[in-house]
Design an enzyme around this catalytic site. Sequence first.
Site, mmCIF file in Angstrom:
data_model
loop_
_atom_site.group_PDB
_atom_site.id
_atom_site.type_symbol
_atom_site.label_atom_id
_atom_site.label_comp_id
_atom_site.label_asym_id
_atom_site.label_seq_id
_atom_site.Cartn_x
_atom_site.Cartn_y
_atom_site.Cartn_z
ATOM 1 N N GLY A 118 0.812 -1.207 0.000
ATOM 2 C CA GLY A 118 0.000 0.000 0.000
ATOM 3 C C GLY A 118 0.845 1.256 0.000
ATOM 4 O O GLY A 118 2.029 1.248 -0.348
ATOM 5 N N GLY A 123 3.913 6.039 4.983
ATOM 6 C CA GLY A 123 5.243 5.990 5.556
ATOM 7 C C GLY A 123 5.722 4.578 5.822
ATOM 8 O O GLY A 123 6.871 4.231 5.522
ATOM 9 N N GLU A 132 -2.830 -3.315 -6.178
ATOM 10 C CA GLU A 132 -3.926 -2.387 -6.436
ATOM 11 C C GLU A 132 -3.377 -1.032 -6.877
ATOM 12 O O GLU A 132 -3.728 -0.492 -7.916
ATOM 13 C CB GLU A 132 -4.737 -2.230 -5.155
ATOM 14 C CG GLU A 132 -5.770 -1.121 -5.163
ATOM 15 C CD GLU A 132 -6.445 -0.993 -3.812
ATOM 16 O OE1 GLU A 132 -7.246 -1.882 -3.487
ATOM 17 O OE2 GLU A 132 -6.161 -0.023 -3.075
#
Length: 446
Positions: free
Chosen positions: A220, A223, A245
């Site tokens: 994803g 940080g 994704e």
Amino acid sequence: MDYKKMYEEKLITADKAAGMVKDGDWVDIGWCSLTAKAFDEALAKRVDELHDVKIKGGVVPYKLAIGEADQTGEHFIYHSWHSSGTERNLINNNKYGAFFIPIKYSELPRYVRENAGRLNVAVTQVAPMDKHGNFNFGLSASHAMATFEMADKIILEVNENVPVALGGYQNYINIKDVDYVYEANSDMLTLGKAKFGEEELQVAEHVVGLLRDGDCLQIGIGGLPNAIGSEIAKSDLKDLGVHTEMYVDSFVDMAMAGKITGRKKNHDIGRQTYAFAAGSQELYDYIDGNEELMAVPVDYANDIDAIASLDNFVSINTAMEVDLWGQISSETVGTRHISGAGGALDFILGAYRSKGGRSIVALKSSRVDKEGKRISNIVPTFKPGTQATAVRSNTHYIATEQGIKNFKGLSTWQAAEALIELAHPDNRDELIKEAEKLGIWRLSNK
């Protein structure tokens, strides 16, 4: 076919495009880095003459002009499929008339085609037309084609700075299938690289320790994922694959370090597959014309069967909170909206079904509030209103800076014990007391 002539005949201005919107219309303004910014700005100028215009979008990386123009929700009602920080602020402040649409991201193309109804206008940013009359929108292939299929008017915001994202399908549209185009050569909408510190690096070390040569990755944004990508880039891992994704800067770092080849993938061999991309200008430069990448609709990128068919698939997702039962929350804290369901559950399920696959949820064990108090991100139970993105039976690995644990098959007391070990030491005693109240703590644990 004279594509240039067609283009000239359909060429208008952003103001004229926005002028086609009527009271009560449903309008889609694109997705993430290809949000139609000039259209948004032109539509905002009509705020006083329009009412009940319902707008859809998602992961918008700037402050929407329509949100700035209408702070009542009477003129523009914004609907987000998945929220960025700016959308979150609109949604959590009721006066703006902004709302979230809860849906698994993988279901979006089918929902748009079968259940969402007709759109009056669909507009998105695209790269300039090529010699074949095609406009590339692969940077946000996502659900764009489904949106165009359901729109009465298709309008393109042509931007010479949009990179051409290749390798996939449903990532372009032809001039003959478009109603209008206008030109707006603005800088690309970028997301700054999220910074990470020592705690994130500690989490990353535990995650990277679980990886093997030839793994296929989904990561994803934020940080913590950046820290994980940084550690992978510095590691001895090789022949990694990508099926994700969102394509983010972490993948560029890994690819430039020679860690990604895709040779071990069961399909899409040698390709880095993704539904949409957003990040720095360096990321867009890397994507532009790069045949190694593969831009696809989200119902393929996030399809559980497609994920599971890739051996040694590793999904790495973040969360805001985990409760002592092993539930994962990435969407809300209580009733306060944060992001959305996205593809987390699909990747959690698909990764575990993969031969040799692992699903990892990573988070910092705690945070420090404004008063200096340490607040645990591992909680006894979720606050009322908190949405569970993945339930306890879905949970595989959880990682914090304190370590990483496999939760498959653990009893409730074993899971509570493992989670408390992953919690910050300052919060453990209180969590033990709460676990005792919940009946999921054994005296022998002490």
